[in-house]
Design a protein around this motif. Sequence first.
Motif, PDB file in Angstrom:
ATOM      1  N   SER A   1       0.880  -1.176   0.000  1.00  0.00           N
ATOM      2  CA  SER A   1       0.000   0.000   0.000  1.00  0.00           C
ATOM      3  C   SER A   1       0.908   1.214   0.000  1.00  0.00           C
ATOM      4  N   PRO A   2       0.392   2.393  -0.349  1.00  0.00           N
ATOM      5  CA  PRO A   2       1.265   3.566  -0.412  1.00  0.00           C
ATOM      6  C   PRO A   2       1.903   3.933   0.928  1.00  0.00           C
ATOM      7  N   GLY A   3       1.161   3.698   2.009  1.00  0.00           N
ATOM      8  CA  GLY A   3       1.651   4.090   3.335  1.00  0.00           C
ATOM      9  C   GLY A   3       2.134   2.938   4.182  1.00  0.00           C
ATOM     10  N   SER A   4       2.479   1.812   3.568  1.00  0.00           N
ATOM     11  CA  SER A   4       2.984   0.679   4.347  1.00  0.00           C
ATOM     12  C   SER A   4       4.278   1.061   5.054  1.00  0.00           C
ATOM     13  N   ILE A   5       4.369   0.650   6.321  1.00  0.00           N
ATOM     14  CA  ILE A   5       5.594   0.860   7.094  1.00  0.00           C
ATOM     15  C   ILE A   5       6.004  -0.448   7.753  1.00  0.00           C
ATOM     16  N   CYS A   6       7.264  -0.525   8.131  1.00  0.00           N
ATOM     17  CA  CYS A   6       7.778  -1.574   8.997  1.00  0.00           C
ATOM     18  C   CYS A   6       8.354  -0.905  10.242  1.00  0.00           C
ATOM     19  N   LEU A   7       8.446  -1.663  11.322  1.00  0.00           N
ATOM     20  CA  LEU A   7       9.040  -1.170  12.564  1.00  0.00           C
ATOM     21  C   LEU A   7      10.258  -2.014  12.895  1.00  0.00           C
ATOM     22  N   THR A   8      11.392  -1.378  13.144  1.00  0.00           N
ATOM     23  CA  THR A   8      12.589  -2.106  13.548  1.00  0.00           C
ATOM     24  C   THR A   8      12.873  -1.845  15.020  1.00  0.00           C
ATOM     25  N   VAL A   9      13.243  -2.902  15.715  1.00  0.00           N
ATOM     26  CA  VAL A   9      13.550  -2.821  17.143  1.00  0.00           C
ATOM     27  C   VAL A   9      14.925  -3.446  17.345  1.00  0.00           C
ATOM     28  N   GLU A  10      15.847  -2.681  17.901  1.00  0.00           N
ATOM     29  CA  GLU A  10      17.187  -3.191  18.145  1.00  0.00           C
ATOM     30  C   GLU A  10      17.233  -3.905  19.491  1.00  0.00           C
ATOM     31  N   GLY A  11      18.209  -4.783  19.640  1.00  0.00           N
ATOM     32  CA  GLY A  11      18.381  -5.520  20.880  1.00  0.00           C
ATOM     33  C   GLY A  11      19.461  -6.553  20.668  1.00  0.00           C
ATOM     34  N   ASP A  12      19.537  -7.537  21.568  1.00  0.00           N
ATOM     35  CA  ASP A  12      20.509  -8.606  21.391  1.00  0.00           C
ATOM     36  C   ASP A  12      20.283  -9.306  20.052  1.00  0.00           C
ATOM     37  N   ARG A  13      18.998  -9.406  19.666  1.00  0.00           N
ATOM     38  CA  ARG A  13      18.661  -9.852  18.326  1.00  0.00           C
ATOM     39  C   ARG A  13      17.703  -8.840  17.731  1.00  0.00           C
ATOM     40  N   PRO A  14      18.062  -8.210  16.607  1.00  0.00           N
ATOM     41  CA  PRO A  14      17.166  -7.211  16.019  1.00  0.00           C
ATOM     42  C   PRO A  14      15.897  -7.854  15.472  1.00  0.00           C
ATOM     43  N   VAL A  15      14.821  -7.064  15.473  1.00  0.00           N
ATOM     44  CA  VAL A  15      13.510  -7.524  15.026  1.00  0.00           C
ATOM     45  C   VAL A  15      12.941  -6.496  14.060  1.00  0.00           C
ATOM     46  N   VAL A  16      12.239  -6.960  13.037  1.00  0.00           N
ATOM     47  CA  VAL A  16      11.464  -6.063  12.187  1.00  0.00           C
ATOM     48  C   VAL A  16      10.034  -6.578  12.127  1.00  0.00           C
ATOM     49  N   VAL A  17       9.093  -5.697  12.446  1.00  0.00           N
ATOM     50  CA  VAL A  17       7.670  -5.990  12.276  1.00  0.00           C
ATOM     51  C   VAL A  17       7.327  -5.538  10.870  1.00  0.00           C
ATOM     52  N   ALA A  18       7.105  -6.506   9.964  1.00  0.00           N
ATOM     53  CA  ALA A  18       7.112  -6.216   8.531  1.00  0.00           C
ATOM     54  C   ALA A  18       5.735  -5.987   7.924  1.00  0.00           C
ATOM     55  N   GLY A  19       4.667  -6.141   8.709  1.00  0.00           N
ATOM     56  CA  GLY A  19       3.350  -5.995   8.118  1.00  0.00           C
ATOM     57  C   GLY A  19       3.187  -6.930   6.936  1.00  0.00           C
ATOM     58  N   ASP A  20       2.544  -6.454   5.877  1.00  0.00           N
ATOM     59  CA  ASP A  20       2.340  -7.287   4.690  1.00  0.00           C
ATOM     60  C   ASP A  20       3.335  -6.961   3.584  1.00  0.00           C
ATOM     61  N   THR A  21       4.461  -6.356   3.953  1.00  0.00           N
ATOM     62  CA  THR A  21       5.497  -6.075   2.953  1.00  0.00           C
ATOM     63  C   THR A  21       6.260  -7.339   2.591  1.00  0.00           C
ATOM     64  N   LEU A  22       6.710  -8.067   3.608  1.00  0.00           N
ATOM     65  CA  LEU A  22       7.543  -9.251   3.388  1.00  0.00           C
ATOM     66  C   LEU A  22       6.996 -10.418   4.195  1.00  0.00           C
ATOM     67  N   PHE A  23       6.859 -11.565   3.540  1.00  0.00           N
ATOM     68  CA  PHE A  23       6.428 -12.790   4.192  1.00  0.00           C
ATOM     69  C   PHE A  23       7.524 -13.845   4.069  1.00  0.00           C
ATOM     70  N   ALA A  24       7.350 -14.954   4.774  1.00  0.00           N
ATOM     71  CA  ALA A  24       8.256 -16.085   4.621  1.00  0.00           C
ATOM     72  C   ALA A  24       8.102 -16.643   3.211  1.00  0.00           C
ATOM     73  N   ARG A  25       9.143 -16.447   2.391  1.00  0.00           N
ATOM     74  CA  ARG A  25       9.199 -16.902   0.994  1.00  0.00           C
ATOM     75  C   ARG A  25       8.126 -16.268   0.126  1.00  0.00           C
ATOM     76  N   SER A  26       7.608 -15.135   0.525  1.00  0.00           N
ATOM     77  CA  SER A  26       6.589 -14.459  -0.280  1.00  0.00           C
ATOM     78  C   SER A  26       6.646 -12.964   0.006  1.00  0.00           C
ATOM     79  N   VAL A  27       5.772 -12.239  -0.663  1.00  0.00           N
ATOM     80  CA  VAL A  27       5.665 -10.792  -0.463  1.00  0.00           C
ATOM     81  C   VAL A  27       4.192 -10.411  -0.456  1.00  0.00           C
ATOM     82  N   GLY A  28       3.914  -9.183  -0.043  1.00  0.00           N
ATOM     83  CA  GLY A  28       2.540  -8.710  -0.034  1.00  0.00           C
ATOM     84  C   GLY A  28       1.981  -8.548  -1.442  1.00  0.00           C
TER      85      GLY A  28
END
Length: 217
Positions: free
Chosen positions: A138-165
């Motif tokens: 979508s035009p306003g799709s965002i992801c959220l990145t969180v740093e830590g001992d292991r970084p995390v990205v909340v990807a919404g429907d942009t990126l899936f396991a072996r697929s994309v939105g």
Amino acid sequence: IRPSMIIEHFSVAPLGCNCVILGDEERGTAIVVDPGGEGPRILARLAELGLKCEGIVHTHTHFDHIGATKEVQDATSAPTMIHEDDLFLYEGVQMQLDSFGAPFRAPEMAEIDRFLADGDTVLTGALEADVVHTPGHSPGSICLTVEGDRPVVVAGDTLFARSVGRTDLWGGDTSQLVDSIRRKLFALPDETLVICGHGPSTTIGEERRLNPFVGGA
């Protein structure tokens, strides 16, 4: 993921959207990402974790990601945040439902309190979630990145396991989506945990190597 950081996700109705809770256990505060439905269940889980919701963030505003927003907002008084480029979708939820042939009326919508832009940060306690604008699904799709001992990205429907939105919905753009993934998400470390908007989690390294829709980067 730091010891005091809570990152939890679970599937909610109607289409199995992954609602994500990002919490600071020490401070007892949280951000709720994509409350797509089942508001009472989301609120119950926050209570079980001992967390007060201080913000509601949408990775995008398709109807299956926003169904319980007002319930959560009414119960917590938390501000609701989206990227402004998705406001037309948020205001057009009934149009979205009608297009899908859904036989029900749109829920009452929550007020939008803040527009997020690329490079912004959403804070709760000591937890910082950085906003990455990833248009394409979508035009306003965002992801959220969180740093830590292991970084995390909340990807919404942009990126899936072996697929994309999918990009055949309102304002979707395939080349833009692939560019967002290659330039912004694939720039993250390989070990970054990817919490997807639907389905199982993955890692940036796995998707860079194995995602057939992006072609590696």
